[in-house]
Scaffold this active site. Sequence first.
Site, PDB file in Angstrom:
ATOM      1  N   ASP A  37     115.305  57.129  40.847  1.00 41.36           N
ATOM      2  CA  ASP A  37     115.703  58.533  40.931  1.00 41.36           C
ATOM      3  C   ASP A  37     117.014  58.657  41.687  1.00 41.36           C
ATOM      4  O   ASP A  37     117.074  58.435  42.902  1.00 41.36           O
ATOM      5  CB  ASP A  37     114.616  59.329  41.667  1.00 41.36           C
ATOM      6  N   ASP A 177     107.067  63.162  34.766  1.00 36.00           N
ATOM      7  CA  ASP A 177     107.545  62.744  36.087  1.00 36.00           C
ATOM      8  C   ASP A 177     107.295  63.848  37.110  1.00 36.00           C
ATOM      9  O   ASP A 177     107.703  64.991  36.909  1.00 36.00           O
ATOM     10  CB  ASP A 177     109.052  62.456  35.966  1.00 36.00           C
TER      11      ASP A 177
HETATM   12  C1  DX5 Z   1     111.236  63.859  41.529  1.00 36.82           C
HETATM   13  C2  DX5 Z   1     111.436  62.465  40.978  1.00 36.82           C
HETATM   14  C3  DX5 Z   1     110.187  61.693  40.771  1.00 36.82           C
HETATM   15  C4  DX5 Z   1     109.428  61.408  42.015  1.00 36.82           C
HETATM   16  C5  DX5 Z   1     108.002  61.254  41.643  1.00 36.82           C
HETATM   17  O1  DX5 Z   1     112.455  64.463  41.594  1.00 36.82           O
HETATM   18  O2  DX5 Z   1     112.091  62.529  39.733  1.00 36.82           O
HETATM   19  O3  DX5 Z   1     110.410  60.495  40.041  1.00 36.82           O
HETATM   20  O4  DX5 Z   1     109.863  60.276  42.681  1.00 36.82           O
HETATM   21  O5  DX5 Z   1     107.287  61.089  42.804  1.00 36.82           O
HETATM   22  P1  DX5 Z   1     105.756  61.491  42.935  1.00 36.82           P
HETATM   23  O6  DX5 Z   1     105.006  60.644  41.959  1.00 36.82           O
HETATM   24  O7  DX5 Z   1     105.447  61.172  44.346  1.00 36.82           O
HETATM   25  O8  DX5 Z   1     105.657  62.950  42.586  1.00 36.82           O
HETATM   26 ZN    ZN Z   2     112.308  60.735  38.275  1.00 35.65          ZN
END
Ligand code: DX5
Ligand code: ZN
Length: 228
Positions: A37, A177
């Site tokens: 990310d 996601d």
């Molecule tokens: C949010 C990101 C995600 C995040 C997901 O902006 O794009 O990829 O890291 O994390 P979790 O699974 O903890 O929601």
């Molecule tokens: Zn992401």
Amino acid sequence: MSGGILIAPSILSADLGHLAREIAEVEAAGADWVHVDVVDGRFAPHLTFGPATVQAARRATKLPIDVHLMVNEPERYLDVFARAGADGLTVHEEACLDLGRALAKIRSLGKRAGVALKPETPVETLQPYVGALDLVLMLCVSPGQGGQAFQESQLPKIVATRKMIDQSGHPIDLEVDGGVSAENAARIAAAGGRVLVSGSKIFDTPDRGAAIRALRQAAAAGLTATRP
Ligand code: DX5
Ligand code: ZN
């Protein structure tokens, strides 16, 4: 075997002091992709990784590196992330100067072209681009931070996106996601999600293998429930 479901751990929640070890651990535990990310502090109010992190991830694994660019004007950074070793580059529809050109550029770099949508962006936005896409990412939380709650209101949008993809006849991955967990993975898979990104639910637990298996099993159950 993934059973049609791919699991993509997001290193946003990894222990960055031991990034290579963290990635090796999720690879050994059965992860399919590694999700990175990238946040620029402008598209979303956080700062995360740049190309050097992608390079480090590339060195740490043979798995595909799935780069999610939460940055304004991602067109400016496609070359550098491609060179760093990304396999797929996903740009936000809301952040591009010209989405069609960005997608064409990604493919011209030999990478898989993805588009991400924030929770409030309607899926119809993507219709003109279906022939130019390899992946759609449904962001189900506000961009930029791990550990947020999945927005249940996104499920109908996942269903609509699945329908759009199936009708297009193009082999487009549907990635979900943000806030993905073993509690909601069945519903996400039943709605049509096939690539599940998860950060905190995998990296915030000592047994990454168990976390990945739990996600995969829950998603597989959701898939089975929808099969005739
Ligand atoms: C949010 C990101 C995600 C995040 C997901 O902006 O794009 O990829 O890291 O994390 P979790 O699974 O903890 O929601
Ligand atoms: Zn992401």
